[in-house]
Design an enzyme around this catalytic site. Sequence first.
Site, mmCIF file in Angstrom:
data_model
loop_
_atom_site.group_PDB
_atom_site.id
_atom_site.type_symbol
_atom_site.label_atom_id
_atom_site.label_comp_id
_atom_site.label_asym_id
_atom_site.label_seq_id
_atom_site.Cartn_x
_atom_site.Cartn_y
_atom_site.Cartn_z
ATOM 1 N N SER A 45 9.315 5.501 -3.247
ATOM 2 C CA SER A 45 9.458 4.542 -2.127
ATOM 3 C C SER A 45 8.027 5.381 -1.227
ATOM 4 O O SER A 45 8.074 6.413 -0.688
ATOM 5 C CB SER A 45 11.022 4.060 -1.619
ATOM 6 O OG SER A 45 10.713 4.320 -0.146
ATOM 7 N N GLY A 104 8.869 -4.628 -8.857
ATOM 8 C CA GLY A 104 9.301 -3.905 -9.151
ATOM 9 C C GLY A 104 11.363 -3.891 -9.145
ATOM 10 O O GLY A 104 11.794 -4.503 -7.695
ATOM 11 N N GLY A 129 0.772 -0.961 -0.050
ATOM 12 C CA GLY A 129 -0.328 -0.057 -0.509
ATOM 13 C C GLY A 129 0.888 1.214 0.567
ATOM 14 O O GLY A 129 2.115 0.946 -0.274
ATOM 15 N N HIS A 142 2.300 4.379 -4.938
ATOM 16 C CA HIS A 142 3.335 5.179 -5.668
ATOM 17 C C HIS A 142 2.833 4.953 -7.278
ATOM 18 O O HIS A 142 2.378 3.360 -7.897
ATOM 19 C CB HIS A 142 4.073 6.001 -4.997
ATOM 20 C CG HIS A 142 5.189 5.444 -5.001
ATOM 21 N ND1 HIS A 142 5.660 4.105 -6.035
ATOM 22 C CD2 HIS A 142 5.420 4.346 -3.832
ATOM 23 C CE1 HIS A 142 6.616 3.183 -5.449
ATOM 24 N NE2 HIS A 142 6.283 3.586 -4.235
ATOM 25 N N GLU A 143 3.848 5.908 -8.293
ATOM 26 C CA GLU A 143 3.511 6.145 -9.444
ATOM 27 C C GLU A 143 4.188 4.342 -9.380
ATOM 28 O O GLU A 143 4.697 3.817 -10.812
ATOM 29 C CB GLU A 143 4.304 6.713 -10.671
ATOM 30 C CG GLU A 143 2.858 7.573 -10.938
ATOM 31 C CD GLU A 143 3.349 8.870 -11.706
ATOM 32 O OE1 GLU A 143 4.240 9.275 -12.428
ATOM 33 O OE2 GLU A 143 3.502 10.023 -10.635
ATOM 34 N N HIS A 187 4.342 1.503 -8.131
ATOM 35 C CA HIS A 187 3.624 0.461 -7.851
ATOM 36 C C HIS A 187 2.528 0.389 -8.891
ATOM 37 O O HIS A 187 2.420 -0.268 -9.515
ATOM 38 C CB HIS A 187 2.376 0.472 -6.526
ATOM 39 C CG HIS A 187 3.307 0.598 -5.758
ATOM 40 N ND1 HIS A 187 3.169 1.564 -4.338
ATOM 41 C CD2 HIS A 187 3.262 -0.244 -4.614
ATOM 42 C CE1 HIS A 187 4.106 1.567 -3.731
ATOM 43 N NE2 HIS A 187 4.314 0.168 -3.461
HETATM 44 P P1 AMP Z 1 6.269 -2.231 -1.461
HETATM 45 O O1 AMP Z 1 4.551 -1.997 -1.155
HETATM 46 O O2 AMP Z 1 6.925 -1.509 -0.913
HETATM 47 O O3 AMP Z 1 6.184 -3.633 -1.238
HETATM 48 O O4 AMP Z 1 6.300 -2.497 -3.353
HETATM 49 C C1 AMP Z 1 5.362 -3.685 -3.820
HETATM 50 C C2 AMP Z 1 5.971 -3.253 -5.426
HETATM 51 O O5 AMP Z 1 5.916 -2.561 -6.147
HETATM 52 C C3 AMP Z 1 7.149 -4.078 -4.833
HETATM 53 O O6 AMP Z 1 7.141 -5.106 -6.423
HETATM 54 C C4 AMP Z 1 8.218 -3.391 -5.564
HETATM 55 O O7 AMP Z 1 10.005 -4.188 -5.942
HETATM 56 C C5 AMP Z 1 7.761 -2.253 -6.357
HETATM 57 N N1 AMP Z 1 8.140 -0.978 -6.209
HETATM 58 C C6 AMP Z 1 8.307 -0.144 -5.204
HETATM 59 N N2 AMP Z 1 8.840 0.744 -5.422
HETATM 60 C C7 AMP Z 1 8.940 1.202 -6.619
HETATM 61 C C8 AMP Z 1 9.071 2.623 -7.675
HETATM 62 N N3 AMP Z 1 10.201 3.153 -7.240
HETATM 63 N N4 AMP Z 1 9.647 1.140 -9.101
HETATM 64 C C9 AMP Z 1 9.136 0.305 -9.437
HETATM 65 N N5 AMP Z 1 8.334 -0.358 -8.706
HETATM 66 C C10 AMP Z 1 8.364 -0.110 -7.058
#
Ligand code: AMP
Length: 282
Positions: A185, A147, A31, A34-35, A37
């Site tokens: 992030s 990502g 959750g 952002h862009e 995700h």
């Molecule tokens: P998280 O919510 O931080 O667990 O991220 C969920 C998914 O989004 C994971 O596969 C991350 O690697 C991906 N993700 C997070 N930040 C970015 C980003 N800046 N660019 C691309 N993918 C991202």
Amino acid sequence: MREIRSLKEMRLYSQKVRSYGKKLGLVPTMGALHEGHLSLVAEARRRAEVVVVSIFVNPIQFGPGEDFSRYPRNLRHDKKLLKDFDIDILFLPEAEEMFPGGFKTYVEVEGLSRKLCGKSRPDHFRGVATVVTKLFNIVCPDLALFGEKDFQQQLIIKRMVRDLNLPIEIISLPTVREFDGLAMSSRNAYLNPRERKSAVILYKALCLAQREIGAGEKDLNKLLFRMRSLIGSEPAVRLDYVTAVNPETLEEVKRIKDKMLFVLAAYLGKSRLIDNLLIDTG
Ligand code: AMP
């Protein structure tokens, strides 16, 4: 966009979708979308007939004293962002159902999980691999998207899927960045304006590596020293590590190679940020 919270309901839905022969894509997230995700969601929409986005702040991937309790949670905003993407299911499992009392089973990808971020976050990747396995078992996707911002994580998931013969295609997508290069992030939300300004030094250090290798630098130690000095010029930044590794094994490289991954992690105030850049001159 239908919301599902119960694991049983999610599984029944997936079984139905699969019985129709439809391709199901999963985007697992914590959750505070952002862009970055959303780039995964958009790609899932292109590749799969049915798209499930999960939001679950996974308690077992946070160590003691880490930011689990204050991790940003804003479901209303997340739903608003997802509206434009025509997803089928927003899966919102509850911690009590995901990890009932007596939960004792973990998935560990040895080796890869101990390197880089695994050194300062010893149980982190075990928590990630375990929750992703559970999500895969519940959602039964044909493909799942991750990502490359979390480079080590996507590599661990790919290895886990291979080692455990999970019938799921793992797709990884490039890092989406802010206007000044800072990797997007959810944790950027913790940064105060001064820290936010300083944080861009991390991307600048990666760009320095790319530029200097492009200009013919042959000495990796010198280059890493310059990267550390550049990051050290920002007093708000406390470096955890910056190094260069083989992008398949995450083993540190000793000299400059055709293909290498520069990776770093740093603390800014209460946030721990990570970033990486693949340099491929071959
Ligand atoms: P998280 O919510 O931080 O667990 O991220 C969920 C998914 O989004 C994971 O596969 C991350 O690697 C991906 N993700 C997070 N930040 C970015 C980003 N800046 N660019 C691309 N993918 C991202």
